[in-house]
Design a protein around this motif. Structure first.
Motif, short mmCIF file in Angstrom:
data_model
loop_
_atom_site.label_atom_id
_atom_site.label_comp_id
_atom_site.label_asym_id
_atom_site.label_seq_id
_atom_site.Cartn_x
_atom_site.Cartn_y
_atom_site.Cartn_z
N ALA A 263 0.28 63.09 36.77
CA ALA A 263 0.05 61.65 36.64
C ALA A 263 -1.44 61.39 36.43
N SER A 264 -2.28 62.13 37.15
CA SER A 264 -3.73 61.98 36.96
C SER A 264 -4.16 62.48 35.58
N ARG A 292 8.96 64.38 36.03
CA ARG A 292 8.99 63.21 35.14
C ARG A 292 9.01 61.92 35.96
N ARG A 293 9.86 61.91 36.98
CA ARG A 293 9.99 60.71 37.82
C ARG A 293 8.66 60.37 38.48
N THR A 294 8.02 61.39 39.05
CA THR A 294 6.75 61.17 39.76
C THR A 294 5.66 60.69 38.81
N ILE A 295 5.61 61.26 37.61
CA ILE A 295 4.60 60.83 36.64
C ILE A 295 4.81 59.35 36.32
N ARG A 296 6.07 58.97 36.07
CA ARG A 296 6.34 57.57 35.72
C ARG A 296 6.06 56.62 36.88
N GLU A 297 6.28 57.10 38.10
CA GLU A 297 5.99 56.26 39.26
C GLU A 297 4.49 56.04 39.43
N ARG A 298 3.69 57.05 39.06
CA ARG A 298 2.28 57.02 39.44
C ARG A 298 1.29 56.73 38.31
N ALA A 299 1.63 57.14 37.09
CA ALA A 299 0.66 56.96 36.00
C ALA A 299 0.80 55.55 35.41
N PHE A 300 -0.20 55.11 34.68
CA PHE A 300 -0.13 53.82 34.01
C PHE A 300 1.07 53.82 33.07
#
Ligand SMILES: [Zn+2]
Length: 333
Positions: A263-264, A292-300
């Protein structure tokens, strides 16, 4: 040249070398448009040789593969070599290697070019894996991508506008050493809580064994019958695919940890594609879904709009194909 033109106008030939800590693998690769074919292959164990011995073996085997190519009516355009460490790409100098001792400031390109009369390219292996995926693999057709290799360590390569991004001191892409816990376990890099300490294959196995010893219920426990040292990642993925809650939970944690880091990366670089490869990535959906889920939760969300998280296509050949592909590129890239 005439012969070459007759064969196929788009055919190009080069040699790729994957210089690993255990084996050095060499391949003669024929590239056609956007595809490749390995047409010759050779390998030897790394640890049997001194530094000079390794260089001599490289020279002997490259010359042999090059000689094979003349039978096929094509000429080798260049040789690319991927090494596990930091490389001054522009000078062709290996600055230092991990897991192979006595390799500091070695002018590998010059040493080889003296004996082999074709252009030699030397680069970091994770960079070359990313290059392979972007040219011929999962990220083919995309200009920007980040490639992550999850194995014993977690390596990364960054491709921007079709070119490898190496950084000011050729140390870019160390995704495995992004910290997810400022007070976490000490890492050999000197930092703490590096994601590699949570998702490297050794740590996944250690964590699983510790939980099993503490009484965690799992079908894996029955398979091992008390012999925890026999636990493998394959067993854990098998169990996960059979919906074993212990294994599912473990893979979910791996995916979430990696997702936090990615995500960062997404916020920083806004890539179109992230390619995930390496032995740990063989768990497939078990880690890709939580990632995938975590990236979508955390990234812009704007950075996620065009983002794709894909499995490696070149797999274990990524290093060799990337090296061979780089040998056909412009050295000033
Ligand atoms: Zn670290």
């Amino acid at each position: 040249m005439e012969n070459e033109a007759k064969k196929s106008p788009a055919s190009r030939l080069s040699i790729g070398v994957d210089f690993g800590g255990t084996y050095v693998k060499l391949a003669l690769v024929r590239f056609e448009e956007r595809n490749y074919k390995i047409v010759g292959y050779s390998f030897f164990p790394t640890k049997q040789y001194s530094r000079q011995g390794l260089i001599e073996q490289l020279i002997i085997r490259i010359i042999k593969l090059k000689a094979e190519s003349t039978f096929k009516g094509l000429r080798v355009r260049g040789v690319g070599i991927g090494v596990p460490g930091r490389v001054d790409f522009h000078r062709g100098t290996v600055l230092d290697l991990t897991n192979v001792h006595d390799w500091r400031n070695v002018s590998l390109r010059d040493e080889l070019e003296r004996k082999i009369k074709v252009p030699i390219f030397v680069d970091n292996d994770a960079n070359l894996m990313a290059y392979a995926e972007s040219k011929y693999g999962a990220a083919k057709g995309f200009k920007d991508c980040v490639c992550v290799t999850m194995g014993t360590g977690v390596g990364g390569g960054i491709i921007i506008d079709g070119k490898i991004y190496r950084g000011a001191n050729f140390a870019a892409g160390e995704i495995g050493h992004i910290s997810i816990n400022k007070n976490g376990p000490t890492c050999e890099c000197g930092s703490r809580g590096c994601v590699e300490r949570y998702v490297g294959n050794r740590f996944i196995l250690e964590e699983a064994v510790q939980r099993l010893r503490q009484g965690a219920k799992s079908s894996v426990r029955e398979r091992l019958n008390g012999r925890y040292e026999n636990l493998t990642l394959e067993m854990l993925s098998d169990a996960g695919r059979r919906k074993d809650p212990f294994a599912l939970n473990l893979w979910n944690e791996v995916g979430v940890h990696m997702g936090v880091v990615l995500a960062s990366v997404v916020n920083m670089l806004n890539p179109q594609v992230i390619v995930i490869g390496g032995g740990v990535a063989n768990a497939g959906k078990l880690i890709l879904d939580p990632m995938r889920r975590t990236i979508r939760e955390r990234a812009f969300s704007v950075s996620c709009q065009k983002l794709q998280i894909l499995s490696s296509k070149c797999k274990e050949k990524a290093g060799i194909i990337g090296a061979a592909a780089l040998a056909l590129s412009d050295r000033n890239e």
